[in-house]
Design an enzyme around this catalytic site. Structure first.
Site, PDB file in Angstrom:
ATOM      1  N   SER A 284       0.771  -1.191  -0.029  1.00 25.72           N
ATOM      2  CA  SER A 284      -0.095  -0.063  -0.012  1.00 25.72           C
ATOM      3  C   SER A 284       0.845   1.260   0.126  1.00 25.72           C
ATOM      4  CB  SER A 284      -0.963   0.006   1.287  1.00 25.72           C
ATOM      5  OG  SER A 284      -1.741  -1.188   1.204  1.00 25.72           O
TER       6      SER A 284
HETATM    7  N1  SAH Z   1      -0.578  -4.222   3.863  1.00 29.28           N
HETATM    8  C1  SAH Z   1      -0.288  -5.286   2.932  1.00 29.28           C
HETATM    9  C2  SAH Z   1      -1.199  -5.119   1.755  1.00 29.28           C
HETATM   10  C3  SAH Z   1      -0.938  -6.120   0.500  1.00 29.28           C
HETATM   11  S1  SAH Z   1      -2.128  -6.163  -0.651  1.00 29.28           S
HETATM   12  C4  SAH Z   1       1.182  -4.411   2.490  1.00 29.28           C
HETATM   13  O1  SAH Z   1       1.109  -3.089   2.321  1.00 29.28           O
HETATM   14  O2  SAH Z   1       2.088  -4.998   1.989  1.00 29.28           O
HETATM   15  C5  SAH Z   1      -3.320  -7.155   0.162  1.00 29.28           C
HETATM   16  C6  SAH Z   1      -2.861  -8.828   0.545  1.00 29.28           C
HETATM   17  O3  SAH Z   1      -3.903  -9.437   0.971  1.00 29.28           O
HETATM   18  C7  SAH Z   1      -2.312  -9.323  -0.938  1.00 29.28           C
HETATM   19  O4  SAH Z   1      -0.987  -9.724  -0.301  1.00 29.28           O
HETATM   20  C8  SAH Z   1      -3.121 -10.635  -0.869  1.00 29.28           C
HETATM   21  O5  SAH Z   1      -2.527 -11.753  -1.438  1.00 29.28           O
HETATM   22  C9  SAH Z   1      -3.701 -10.842   0.545  1.00 29.28           C
HETATM   23  N2  SAH Z   1      -4.866 -11.365   0.217  1.00 29.28           N
HETATM   24  C10 SAH Z   1      -6.058 -11.334  -0.336  1.00 29.28           C
HETATM   25  N3  SAH Z   1      -7.062 -12.186   0.082  1.00 29.28           N
HETATM   26  C11 SAH Z   1      -6.564 -13.026   1.163  1.00 29.28           C
HETATM   27  C12 SAH Z   1      -7.233 -13.829   2.093  1.00 29.28           C
HETATM   28  N4  SAH Z   1      -8.248 -14.225   2.117  1.00 29.28           N
HETATM   29  N5  SAH Z   1      -6.222 -14.068   3.206  1.00 29.28           N
HETATM   30  C13 SAH Z   1      -5.221 -13.786   3.193  1.00 29.28           C
HETATM   31  N6  SAH Z   1      -4.436 -12.771   2.487  1.00 29.28           N
HETATM   32  C14 SAH Z   1      -5.148 -12.458   1.610  1.00 29.28           C
END
Ligand code: SAH
Length: 217
Positions: free
Chosen positions: A61
């Site tokens: 993000s």
């Molecule tokens: N806060 C993180 C956001 C990553 S984007 C950062 O800034 O790095 C959102 C993440 O949610 C992705 O890595 C995606 O793989 C994960 N995600 C999506 N659905 C999910 C689920 N059901 N369980 C666990 N992770 C999930």
């Protein structure tokens, strides 16, 4: 659009504070110790206030979103607090949470892409949060985050980094009375929702602002 870009990491953090987005001094201190460069594929853009693609449909993000969520959760991220980071992705915020709650606290990341979990663990090892991982006070699991991580709960703070179509019931259940969750909710249009569980167990929901996150699958 926020424009908090910095030439250096210190400048980025200072700009986030100057613009009133990063309002918690404790969050700023912890954030300063976790260089964003370690967590992004394109290090030239590490200090841009923009999200960056990290593969597998995920993004780290933008710094202003991380700051915004940290500021909303700071009062629930005291030393000794228990925190859950759902969709931990790059691991950046998980490391910052870890430094805020410290070794008397417990930090749990949950991410469903195994390769991202592996990469996030390697990245966290390059930060001062490494020692928390060695002590078992910070862990990242491969799992479906909609189910939370029950065995370490209930949580003082829950952060969800991907947008849920509906508020996942398991996460509400795993929130401690007196605790707070910050979660993007919605599909086409999304709102960053604050979910406060009051001491009597009542759940209070507040829509904070319109956002754009990758979906919680
Ligand atoms: N806060 C993180 C956001 C990553 S984007 C950062 O800034 O790095 C959102 C993440 O949610 C992705 O890595 C995606 O793989 C994960 N995600 C999506 N659905 C999910 C689920 N059901 N369980 C666990 N992770 C999930």
């Amino acid at each position: 659009m926020w424009r908090c870009h910095g030439a250096t990491y210190a400048e980025l953090v200072a700009n986030l504070q100057k613009h009133g987005i990063l309002t918690s001094p404790e969050a700023a201190v912890a954030m300063s110790k976790v260089d964003r460069k370690i967590f992004v594929p394109d290090s030239k853009l590490a200090y841009h206030d923009a999200p960056q693609v990290i593969g597998y449909g995920a993004t780290i993000s933008a710094p202003h979103m991380h700051s915004y969520c940290l500021s909303l959760l700071a009062d629930y991220l005291k030393p000794g607090s228990i925190v859950l980071d759902v969709g931990s992705g790059s691991g950046y915020l998980t490391a910052v949470f870890g430094l805020m709650v410290g070794e008397t606290g417990h930090t749990v990341g949950v991410e469903h892409i195994p390769q991202l979990v592996e990469r996030s663990i390697d990245a966290i090892k390059m930060t001062p949060a490494s020692s928390l991982m060695e002590m078992g006070r910070l862990v990242v699991h491969v799992a479906d985050g909609k189910l939370g991580w029950e065995e370490c709960g209930p949580y003082d703070a829950i952060h969800v980094g991907a947008a849920a179509a509906d508020l996942p019931e398991a996460l509400v259940q795993q929130l401690k009375p007196g605790g707070r969750m910050v979660i993007p909710v919605g599909t086409d249009s999304q709102e960053l929702m604050i979910v406060d569980k009051l001491l009597d167990g009542t759940v209070k929901k507040t829509n904070e602002l319109g956002v754009r996150y990758v979906p919680l699958i």
